[in-house]
Every structure is written in structure tokens, then in C-alpha cells.
Design a protein around this motif. Structure first.
Motif, mmCIF file in Angstrom:
data_model
loop_
_atom_site.group_PDB
_atom_site.id
_atom_site.type_symbol
_atom_site.label_atom_id
_atom_site.label_comp_id
_atom_site.label_asym_id
_atom_site.label_seq_id
_atom_site.Cartn_x
_atom_site.Cartn_y
_atom_site.Cartn_z
ATOM 1 N N UNK A 238 0.749 -1.287 0.096
ATOM 2 C CA UNK A 238 0.082 0.023 0.136
ATOM 3 C C UNK A 238 0.988 1.159 -0.080
ATOM 4 N N UNK A 239 0.403 2.547 -0.808
ATOM 5 C CA UNK A 239 0.902 3.536 -0.652
ATOM 6 C C UNK A 239 -0.027 4.618 0.108
ATOM 7 N N UNK A 240 0.744 5.644 0.683
ATOM 8 C CA UNK A 240 0.145 6.759 1.059
ATOM 9 C C UNK A 240 0.717 7.970 0.548
ATOM 10 N N UNK A 241 0.026 8.839 -0.337
ATOM 11 C CA UNK A 241 0.510 9.862 -0.989
ATOM 12 C C UNK A 241 0.026 11.354 -0.422
ATOM 13 N N UNK A 242 0.896 12.198 -0.431
ATOM 14 C CA UNK A 242 0.110 13.426 -0.120
ATOM 15 C C UNK A 242 0.661 14.525 -1.115
ATOM 16 N N UNK A 243 -0.380 15.135 -1.925
ATOM 17 C CA UNK A 243 0.042 16.095 -2.624
ATOM 18 C C UNK A 243 0.148 17.433 -2.069
ATOM 19 N N UNK A 244 0.827 18.183 -2.768
ATOM 20 C CA UNK A 244 1.196 19.760 -2.468
ATOM 21 C C UNK A 244 1.457 19.974 -0.831
ATOM 22 N N UNK A 245 2.434 19.157 -0.090
ATOM 23 C CA UNK A 245 2.549 18.762 1.076
ATOM 24 C C UNK A 245 2.817 20.639 1.709
ATOM 25 N N UNK A 246 2.127 20.281 3.083
ATOM 26 C CA UNK A 246 2.550 21.460 3.872
ATOM 27 C C UNK A 246 2.883 21.251 5.195
ATOM 28 N N UNK A 247 3.613 22.012 5.702
ATOM 29 C CA UNK A 247 4.284 21.730 7.148
ATOM 30 C C UNK A 247 3.088 21.241 8.093
#
Lengths: 111, 111
Positions: B70-79
Motif C-alpha cells: 500500500x502507498x500513502x501519497x500527499x500532494x502539495x505537502x504543507x508543514x
């Protein structure tokens, strides 16, 4: 906004003392879990209940730990006697099939 | 060998970058969970999935049952995405049953 509550949030105690941690699950949730988190072991399941009946407590040291659900609004985790190696954060979670909500945890320090 | 392995253990990225966290497991499962643990310690359930893909805001979770991955993706990451992300699997008939956890991925997003 329904949430799982745990008390106390922090507990410092001396080795040999009894510790009781309490959890109020979200109303309507039929499953309650107790987890322990340490730096070394990460998150581990200690015990869980469905409809107040214990289903699995294989993760708990039986000689000193006990978990109960005296009623649908209260779950307890007791350690007697406590030892320094029990120092950890203890999380309670409740849920229904497909969801699980964590409480804020009880940080236990045994000196 | 742990039943649930995550990679990387630590990840530091610049704000705006696309983030991927991976989880592999070695047992048959009924569901896979992604959890987020904030720096303050609270745990939030992000996703539960048993096939395909789920999306919530900037977060996307995918699972490949055949490859046990499984993968977890975060787009346009933020602090504010800085947290520990934990993968967990459940093996009972219902997705809410006892979880086995990975060791977590500590994500730091730099402004």
C-alpha cells in the motif's frame, strides 16, 4: 463532536503501586481496544472487547494487567503491581466495523 | 521479520513536494489502515481500505492486494502534514478488528 475520552492524561507513580486507566468510548460503538505505545515497540494491541465481552487479551501480561468493561460507557485497564517497564502511552480506541477512533492517551511513568 | 514494514522510516521534504510513504505486509488481511500521529501524540485514522484507492483532500491511499503493498501519497505537502504516519493491517472478517502496526514513518515538511 463525539470523541473517546481517557483519564488520567498523565500519571506518575512509584514501582509497585496500582494504576487504573479509564476510557469512555463513543456512544454506540460496540468495540473497544486498549493499545500501548513505546519508543522501542511502537503500537501494540493489549486487549479488545466487543459488546463488552473480552475477545482477545493475548497482548497483555496476565500476571499484572487486567482489562474490564463494567458497562458500555466505561473501559478500565489496571496494572498491579506497576513496574518501570510499564512506562508508555496507553491508548483506548472505540469503533464499529470500518472505523476506529483513538482517545488522547494516558502517559504513564513508573519510577 | 515484522508482518508490516514501512518505508522510509524518516522523510524530510520541502513544502509543496509530492510525498509517498510505502507499506508492505506479509500476511493475509481483511483491511489496511493508515493512521496519522501528530507531534502532540494524538492518533487519527486517515483511511481504511481493502482494495483500490481512496482520496481525502490532498491525501490518497492505494492498495495492491496481490503485491501486498500500500502507498500513502500527499500532494502539495504543507508543514502541517508533519507527523508520524502509521500503517496497520487487520486480519479478521471485519475491518475493525485487531490491528498489527508498522513502525511508522516520521514526515517533516520544511517551509
Amino acid at each position: 463532536d463525539a470523541r473517546v475520552t481517557q483519564t488520567p492524561r498523565h500519571k506518575v507513580t512509584e514501582m509497585g503501586q496500582e494504576v487504573t486507566m479509564r476510557c469512555q468510548p463513543i456512544l454506540g460503538h460496540n468495540t473497544v481496544f486498549w493499545y500501548r505505545q513505546t519508543m522501542m515497540q511502537g503500537l501494540e494491541l493489549l486487549a479488545y472487547f466487543r459488546n463488552r465481552a473480552p475477545l482477545d487479551d493475548s497482548g497483555m501480561p496476565k500476571d499484572r494487567f487486567s482489562a474490564e468493561m463494567p458497562d458500555a460507557t466505561l473501559a478500565t485497564l489496571k496494572i498491579q503491581p506497576s513496574e518501570p517497564r510499564d512506562s508508555a502511552v496507553y491508548f483506548c480506541a472505540s469503533g464499529r466495523p470500518g472505523e476506529q477512533y483513538f482517545g488522547p492517551g494516558t502517559r504513564l511513568t513508573v519510577t | 521479520k515484522n508482518e508490516v514494514e514501512q518505508s522510509p522510516q524518516n522523510l524530510t521534504a520541502q513544502e509543496g513536494e509530492f510525498i509517498t510513504i510505502n507499506c508492505s505486509y506479509s500476511v493475509g488481511i481483511s483491511a489496511l489502515h493508515w493512521l496519522q500521529q501528530h507531534p502532540g501524540g494524538g492518533i487519527v485514522s486517515l483511511f481504511m481500505l481493502s482494495s483500490g484507492k481512496k482520496k481525502h483532500g490532498r491525501l490518497i491511499a492505494t492498495i495492491n492486494i496481490q503485491e501486498k503493498h500500500s502507498s500513502l501519497h500527499i500532494t502539495a505537502s504543507h508543514p502541517r502534514d508533519s507527523a508520524v504516519y502509521i500503517c496497520a493491517v487487520s486480519r479478521a472478517n471485519f475491518g475493525n478488528e485487531k490491528l498489527t502496526f508498522g513502525t511508522g514513518t516520521r514526515l517533516t515538511i520544511i517551509p
